[in-house]
Design a protein around this motif. Structure first.
Motif, PDB file in Angstrom:
ATOM      1  N   ARG A  34      -8.843  -0.039  -1.707  1.00 39.33           N
ATOM      2  CA  ARG A  34      -8.338   0.457  -0.435  1.00 39.33           C
ATOM      3  C   ARG A  34      -9.262   1.524   0.154  1.00 39.33           C
ATOM      4  O   ARG A  34      -9.369   1.653   1.378  1.00 39.33           O
ATOM      5  CB  ARG A  34      -6.918   1.005  -0.596  1.00 39.33           C
ATOM      6  CG  ARG A  34      -5.892  -0.088  -0.890  1.00 39.33           C
ATOM      7  CD  ARG A  34      -4.471   0.381  -0.640  1.00 39.33           C
ATOM      8  NE  ARG A  34      -4.279   0.731   0.757  1.00 39.33           N
ATOM      9  CZ  ARG A  34      -3.183   1.320   1.236  1.00 39.33           C
ATOM     10  NH1 ARG A  34      -2.197   1.639   0.397  1.00 39.33           N
ATOM     11  NH2 ARG A  34      -3.077   1.611   2.508  1.00 39.33           N
TER      12      ARG A  34
ATOM     13  N   ALA B 233     -10.368   0.518   4.018  1.00 41.89           N
ATOM     14  CA  ALA B 233      -9.662   1.297   5.036  1.00 41.89           C
ATOM     15  C   ALA B 233     -10.525   1.735   6.219  1.00 41.89           C
ATOM     16  O   ALA B 233     -10.018   1.809   7.350  1.00 41.89           O
ATOM     17  CB  ALA B 233      -9.003   2.521   4.391  1.00 41.89           C
TER      18      ALA B 233
ATOM     19  N   SER C  11      -5.498  -6.558   4.111  1.00 45.44           N
ATOM     20  CA  SER C  11      -4.804  -5.292   3.889  1.00 45.44           C
ATOM     21  C   SER C  11      -3.375  -5.517   3.404  1.00 45.44           C
ATOM     22  O   SER C  11      -2.901  -4.830   2.501  1.00 45.44           O
ATOM     23  CB  SER C  11      -4.798  -4.475   5.185  1.00 45.44           C
ATOM     24  OG  SER C  11      -4.075  -3.277   5.027  1.00 45.44           O
TER      25      SER C  11
ATOM     26  N   LEU D  40      -3.421  -6.374  -0.246  1.00 45.81           N
ATOM     27  CA  LEU D  40      -3.716  -5.189  -1.060  1.00 45.81           C
ATOM     28  C   LEU D  40      -2.501  -4.283  -1.184  1.00 45.81           C
ATOM     29  O   LEU D  40      -2.182  -3.781  -2.269  1.00 45.81           O
ATOM     30  CB  LEU D  40      -4.873  -4.409  -0.428  1.00 45.81           C
ATOM     31  CG  LEU D  40      -6.288  -4.707  -0.938  1.00 45.81           C
ATOM     32  CD1 LEU D  40      -7.290  -3.854  -0.180  1.00 45.81           C
ATOM     33  CD2 LEU D  40      -6.386  -4.449  -2.429  1.00 45.81           C
ATOM     34  N   ILE D  41      -1.831  -4.040  -0.064  1.00 48.72           N
ATOM     35  CA  ILE D  41      -0.665  -3.156  -0.077  1.00 48.72           C
ATOM     36  C   ILE D  41       0.443  -3.740  -0.938  1.00 48.72           C
ATOM     37  O   ILE D  41       1.109  -3.031  -1.704  1.00 48.72           O
ATOM     38  CB  ILE D  41      -0.171  -2.916   1.367  1.00 48.72           C
ATOM     39  CG1 ILE D  41      -1.198  -2.097   2.150  1.00 48.72           C
ATOM     40  CG2 ILE D  41       1.172  -2.194   1.369  1.00 48.72           C
ATOM     41  CD1 ILE D  41      -0.901  -2.013   3.635  1.00 48.72           C
TER      42      ILE D  41
ATOM     43  N   SER E 158       1.961   3.560  -4.184  1.00 44.90           N
ATOM     44  CA  SER E 158       1.468   3.282  -2.833  1.00 44.90           C
ATOM     45  C   SER E 158       0.885   4.540  -2.207  1.00 44.90           C
ATOM     46  O   SER E 158      -0.097   4.471  -1.459  1.00 44.90           O
ATOM     47  CB  SER E 158       2.605   2.740  -1.952  1.00 44.90           C
ATOM     48  OG  SER E 158       3.060   1.490  -2.418  1.00 44.90           O
TER      49      SER E 158
ATOM     50  N   THR F 213      -2.681   5.036  -3.702  1.00 42.17           N
ATOM     51  CA  THR F 213      -3.642   4.089  -3.136  1.00 42.17           C
ATOM     52  C   THR F 213      -3.882   4.387  -1.662  1.00 42.17           C
ATOM     53  O   THR F 213      -5.011   4.266  -1.165  1.00 42.17           O
ATOM     54  CB  THR F 213      -3.165   2.638  -3.305  1.00 42.17           C
ATOM     55  OG1 THR F 213      -1.925   2.443  -2.616  1.00 42.17           O
ATOM     56  CG2 THR F 213      -2.990   2.296  -4.769  1.00 42.17           C
TER      57      THR F 213
ATOM     58  N   ALA G 205      -7.292   5.366   0.444  1.00 42.64           N
ATOM     59  CA  ALA G 205      -7.657   4.686   1.689  1.00 42.64           C
ATOM     60  C   ALA G 205      -7.999   5.685   2.780  1.00 42.64           C
ATOM     61  O   ALA G 205      -8.986   5.541   3.509  1.00 42.64           O
ATOM     62  CB  ALA G 205      -6.508   3.776   2.138  1.00 42.64           C
TER      63      ALA G 205
END
Length: 429
Positions: free
Chosen positions: A238, A242, A345, A348-349, A365, A368, A372
């Motif tokens: 990330r 990002a 994205s 990944l999330i 979260s 991460t 990002a």
């Protein structure tokens, strides 16, 4: 009296979450759209604007792990509402700015509060959806990020031309306060919601991995979480991907104005298009995961990796913007980038909810997300310092290579058949 249940309530819930994400990204995108006006009225230079952007990103980065931890403690309903109230007020305060420094202060407050939106949304997904539907749910709420950025140009430009730039921030922030009232009225946890059919609740809980459900009541200490290889794989990935979204969100209007010579009205007409493409990327990316699982017979984790790989390769579209002959071709290439980035994205999330127990999803979260936003802040500072010397084109090329590298790291570091829970359990013994 027999209770009245709402059929498919989980999809209504994710719709409400998506609306909150839309308003969150509308607030943060408003500044980029207003910058051609603010640069003249408040005498803000490109370099000073990069400081303002980095202030927001830095605050967001620092706060996200703490925001995720607070959300795991407060719960989805109260935690989401508290942060939404603060970010809405912070957006309204933008209208009081008198220069780049005061604007930077208000952006710090906005970054601190908006940092909760993705961890909170992922926590709702982890609670309300079975594993096989999580990527779809994430795709829908993640589309709110691009919807918010998409409606920002026409809405903010209309407010500026009709009223003033100050009113633009008041209106965009005020909408968030209205959403909070709706959220508190409509949202309850799965086990407490009076409109949730017991059959749907059983469908949700039975479709979630047993190891995550068993670990639901026990939060993992931060030290153990931060020693998890999978967490670091997600953080690194990330961190690399990002900067692309930050560049699209904060710099597209400036690029179209300064490099491609678009007027404020042209920006309102065209700057939203890459975010419409990003909406499609979010939704299509969400459905690609179950498609790969069903048609290619791959594991859940592998399906996420495949979406990230495809998205990273498509990012070579915006890498070619420097070769575009006109501004309309440049917008098309931005559209390819928006689609690609939001598709990868979302995958990944979603991985955070795949490999961590529900009690740790928001915290994981948050970590991460913090990585990002560190990547976003650093790249924004690079843009502010380098764009005057080398232009935007080399920076757009870098974004594509960052995404490919992120995909490689993801494939190498996260086992396709092993969950992070088993790693955490092993470390605890």
């Amino acid at each position: 009296m027999k209770p009245t249940y709402v059929k498919g309530l989980r999809w209504w819930i994710i719709g409400l979450v998506m609306l909150g994400v839309v308003l969150n990204y509308l607030d943060r995108s408003a500044l980029g759209v207003a910058m051609p006006t603010l640069s003249k009225e408040l005498n803000i230079s490109t370099k000073e604007y990069s400081y303002i952007v980095a202030a927001f990103q830095g605050a967001y980065m620092v706060m996200q792990p703490l925001a995720g931890h607070l959300l795991d403690i407060l719960g989805s309903r109260l935690g989401y509402a508290v942060f939404a109230v603060v970010w809405s007020i912070a957006c309204i305060l933008h209208g009081l700015a008198t220069g780049w420094l005061s604007m930077g202060i208000y952006r710090v407050l906005l970054g601190l509060s908006e940092s909760a939106v993705i961890p909170a949304s992922m926590k709702v997904v982890a609670e309300w959806f079975p594993d096989k539907e999580k990527s779809v749910a994430t795709g829908w709420f993640n589309s709110g990020t691009s919807i918010g950025a998409m409606i920002a140009p026409p809405m903010v430009v209309w407010c500026i031309l009709t009223f003033s730039w100050q009113v633009a921030f008041v209106i965009t922030g005020g909408l968030g306060l209205i959403w909070v009232g709706v959220w508190l009225f409509a949202y309850k946890d799965t086990k407490a919601h009076p409109r949730l059919d017991p059959a749907e609740l059983e469908y949700i809980t039975s479709g979630q991995a047993s190891d995550r459900n068993k670990a639901d009541k026990t939060k993992t200490p931060w030290r153990a979480l931060l020693s998890n290889r999978n967490l670091w794989a997600l953080m690194t990935s990330r961190f690399l991907v990002a900067p692309a979204w930050a560049t699209f969100t904060f710099w597209i209007p400036i690029y179209l104005s300064t490099v491609r010579g678009m007027s404020l009205k042209e920006i309102a007409l065209f700057a939203w298009m890459p975010f419409l493409a990003a909406d499609l990327g979010s939704i299509v990316g969400g459905y690609l995961c179950p498609f790969f699982m069903n048609k290619c017979k791959v594991s859940l984790i592998t399906s996420r990796k495949l979406v990230v790989l495809i998205g990273s390769l498509l990012m070579f579209g915006p890498a070619c913007i420097g070769l575009a002959a006109d501004k309309y071709t440049a917008v098309v290439l931005f559209c390819i980038g928006g689609f690609a980035h939001q598709a990868l994205s979302g995958a990944l999330i979603t991985l955070a909810s795949d490999v961590f127990p529900k009690s740790d999803v928001a915290t994981a979260s948050g970590w991460t997300g913090s990585a990002a936003w560190l990547g976003q802040a650093l790249f924004s500072l690079v843009i502010g310092a380098a764009v005057g010397k080398i232009g935007y084109d080399p920076l757009f090329v870098c974004l594509a290579f960052f995404d490919v590298l992120a995909s490689i790291i993801l494939w190498k570091m996260i086992p396709s058949t092993q969950s992070a829970n088993s790693v955490l359990a092993h470390q605890a013994n």
